[in-house]
Design a protein around this motif. Structure first.
Motif, mmCIF file in Angstrom:
data_model
loop_
_atom_site.group_PDB
_atom_site.id
_atom_site.type_symbol
_atom_site.label_atom_id
_atom_site.label_comp_id
_atom_site.label_asym_id
_atom_site.label_seq_id
_atom_site.Cartn_x
_atom_site.Cartn_y
_atom_site.Cartn_z
ATOM 1 N N ALA A 130 29.223 29.341 21.832
ATOM 2 C CA ALA A 130 30.064 28.828 23.695
ATOM 3 C C ALA A 130 30.854 29.587 23.359
ATOM 4 C CB ALA A 130 29.564 27.403 23.606
ATOM 5 N N ASN A 131 32.409 29.168 22.123
ATOM 6 C CA ASN A 131 33.287 29.721 21.972
ATOM 7 C C ASN A 131 33.850 31.290 21.813
ATOM 8 O OD1 ASN A 131 31.777 30.445 19.670
ATOM 9 N ND2 ASN A 131 33.556 29.182 17.900
ATOM 10 N N ARG A 132 32.374 32.023 21.962
ATOM 11 C CA ARG A 132 32.676 33.408 21.870
ATOM 12 C C ARG A 132 32.005 34.059 23.496
ATOM 13 N NH1 ARG A 132 34.521 36.726 18.789
ATOM 14 N NH2 ARG A 132 33.322 38.434 19.429
ATOM 15 N N ALA A 133 31.948 32.158 24.480
ATOM 16 C CA ALA A 133 31.293 33.544 25.773
ATOM 17 C C ALA A 133 32.345 34.404 26.833
ATOM 18 C CB ALA A 133 31.162 32.291 26.535
ATOM 19 N N MET A 134 33.764 34.213 26.449
ATOM 20 C CA MET A 134 34.046 35.137 27.657
ATOM 21 C C MET A 134 35.190 36.275 26.375
ATOM 22 S SD MET A 134 34.274 33.659 30.052
ATOM 23 C CE MET A 134 35.576 34.214 30.870
ATOM 24 N N ALA A 135 34.565 36.833 25.297
ATOM 25 C CA ALA A 135 35.010 37.685 24.551
ATOM 26 C C ALA A 135 34.520 39.324 25.188
ATOM 27 C CB ALA A 135 34.876 37.946 23.396
ATOM 28 N N GLY A 136 35.564 39.917 25.919
ATOM 29 C CA GLY A 136 34.533 41.380 26.839
ATOM 30 C C GLY A 136 34.167 40.904 28.454
ATOM 31 N N ALA A 137 34.687 39.464 28.315
ATOM 32 C CA ALA A 137 33.726 39.081 30.198
ATOM 33 C C ALA A 137 35.240 40.489 30.731
ATOM 34 C CB ALA A 137 35.247 37.739 30.363
ATOM 35 N N PRO A 138 34.679 41.061 32.103
ATOM 36 C CA PRO A 138 34.978 41.482 33.441
ATOM 37 C C PRO A 138 35.992 40.594 34.293
ATOM 38 C CG PRO A 138 33.476 41.082 33.993
ATOM 39 C CD PRO A 138 32.982 40.233 32.258
ATOM 40 N N PHE A 139 37.156 40.273 32.804
ATOM 41 C CA PHE A 139 38.005 39.661 33.871
ATOM 42 C C PHE A 139 38.714 39.552 35.249
ATOM 43 C CE2 PHE A 139 38.505 37.586 29.511
ATOM 44 C CZ PHE A 139 38.539 36.835 29.567
ATOM 45 N N LEU A 140 38.832 41.180 35.462
ATOM 46 C CA LEU A 140 39.638 41.403 36.743
ATOM 47 C C LEU A 140 38.163 41.193 37.740
ATOM 48 C CD1 LEU A 140 41.593 43.411 38.507
ATOM 49 C CD2 LEU A 140 40.096 45.498 37.885
ATOM 50 N N TRP A 141 37.389 41.017 37.752
ATOM 51 C CA TRP A 141 36.377 40.791 38.500
ATOM 52 C C TRP A 141 35.830 39.403 38.884
ATOM 53 C CZ3 TRP A 141 34.508 44.698 41.666
ATOM 54 C CH2 TRP A 141 34.917 45.311 41.377
ATOM 55 N N LEU A 142 36.041 39.125 37.417
ATOM 56 C CA LEU A 142 36.529 37.238 37.907
ATOM 57 C C LEU A 142 37.205 36.867 38.423
ATOM 58 C CD1 LEU A 142 35.344 36.626 34.197
ATOM 59 C CD2 LEU A 142 33.790 36.086 36.271
ATOM 60 N N ILE A 143 38.723 37.490 38.462
ATOM 61 C CA ILE A 143 39.247 37.082 38.896
ATOM 62 C C ILE A 143 39.627 36.971 40.686
ATOM 63 C CG2 ILE A 143 42.323 37.254 39.482
ATOM 64 C CD1 ILE A 143 42.370 37.559 36.444
ATOM 65 N N LEU A 144 38.723 38.187 40.394
ATOM 66 C CA LEU A 144 38.274 38.743 42.054
ATOM 67 C C LEU A 144 37.803 37.942 43.054
ATOM 68 C CD1 LEU A 144 38.845 42.425 42.105
ATOM 69 C CD2 LEU A 144 40.474 41.152 43.257
ATOM 70 N N ALA A 145 36.388 37.995 42.184
ATOM 71 C CA ALA A 145 35.532 36.325 42.663
ATOM 72 C C ALA A 145 36.627 34.718 43.254
ATOM 73 C CB ALA A 145 34.940 36.884 41.766
ATOM 74 N N GLY A 146 36.767 34.611 41.817
ATOM 75 C CA GLY A 146 37.612 33.217 41.935
ATOM 76 C C GLY A 146 38.147 33.326 43.402
ATOM 77 N N LEU A 147 39.059 34.452 43.292
ATOM 78 C CA LEU A 147 40.498 34.521 44.124
ATOM 79 C C LEU A 147 39.606 34.981 45.843
ATOM 80 C CD1 LEU A 147 43.195 36.710 43.680
ATOM 81 C CD2 LEU A 147 43.078 34.524 43.930
ATOM 82 N N ILE A 148 38.252 35.207 45.742
ATOM 83 C CA ILE A 148 37.705 35.278 47.030
ATOM 84 C C ILE A 148 37.093 33.721 47.717
ATOM 85 C CG2 ILE A 148 35.671 36.142 48.060
ATOM 86 C CD1 ILE A 148 35.710 38.760 47.256
ATOM 87 N N VAL A 149 36.139 33.134 45.964
ATOM 88 C CA VAL A 149 35.539 31.938 46.589
ATOM 89 C C VAL A 149 37.657 30.859 46.633
ATOM 90 C CG1 VAL A 149 34.524 29.800 45.125
ATOM 91 C CG2 VAL A 149 34.082 32.454 45.263
ATOM 92 N N LEU A 150 38.219 30.877 46.393
ATOM 93 C CA LEU A 150 39.359 29.800 46.585
ATOM 94 C C LEU A 150 40.006 29.936 47.951
ATOM 95 C CD1 LEU A 150 41.193 27.942 46.386
ATOM 96 C CD2 LEU A 150 42.979 30.068 45.459
ATOM 97 N N PHE A 151 39.518 31.918 48.784
ATOM 98 C CA PHE A 151 40.132 31.836 49.992
ATOM 99 C C PHE A 151 39.546 31.362 50.930
ATOM 100 C CE2 PHE A 151 39.793 35.184 53.858
ATOM 101 C CZ PHE A 151 41.135 34.583 54.498
ATOM 102 N N VAL A 152 37.429 31.223 50.460
ATOM 103 C CA VAL A 152 36.613 31.137 51.668
ATOM 104 C C VAL A 152 36.465 29.439 51.315
ATOM 105 C CG1 VAL A 152 34.151 30.964 52.111
ATOM 106 C CG2 VAL A 152 35.093 33.283 51.580
ATOM 107 N N GLY A 153 36.627 28.927 50.558
ATOM 108 C CA GLY A 153 36.806 27.268 50.324
ATOM 109 C C GLY A 153 38.194 26.837 51.352
ATOM 110 N N LEU A 154 38.960 27.682 51.057
ATOM 111 C CA LEU A 154 40.035 27.081 52.315
ATOM 112 C C LEU A 154 40.077 27.574 53.680
ATOM 113 C CD1 LEU A 154 43.184 28.338 50.020
ATOM 114 C CD2 LEU A 154 42.513 26.067 50.314
#
Length: 86
Positions: free
Chosen positions: A31-55
């Motif tokens: 669990a403490n290594r789960a975000m190592a090497g994560a695709p942060f750009l895609w996660l940020i874009l997905a987070g913004l899309i989910v936030l926008f749809v929620g709003l």
């Protein structure tokens, strides 16, 4: 107001949480290594899309009647009667 801010933060972080849970559960990474090497750009874009749809959903399905007229608060006999949309 704090509730709305916390909901927005949760909506933005939802893709990160889902990705971390996927990596821990399916790939068996600690669990403490789960975000190592994560695709942060895609996660940020997905987070913004989910936030926008929620709003957009919040704006569309909450609030008063759009066809009514606004009646402001009035002071009657020393008591404030709240306003609203009629």
């Amino acid at each position: 107001m704090l509730r709305i801010v916390l909901i927005n933060i949760l909506l933005f972080l939802l893709p990160f949480l889902i990705y971390a849970a996927y990596v821990v559960w399916v790939k068996g990474v600690a669990a403490n290594r789960a975000m190592a090497g994560a695709p942060f750009l895609w996660l940020i874009l997905a987070g913004l899309i989910v936030l926008f749809v929620g709003l957009l959903t919040l704006v569309e399905f909450t609030g008063g009647d759009r066809e009514g007229s606004y009646q402001p608060s009035v002071l009657e006999d020393g008591v404030i009667k709240p306003g609203g949309i009629n």
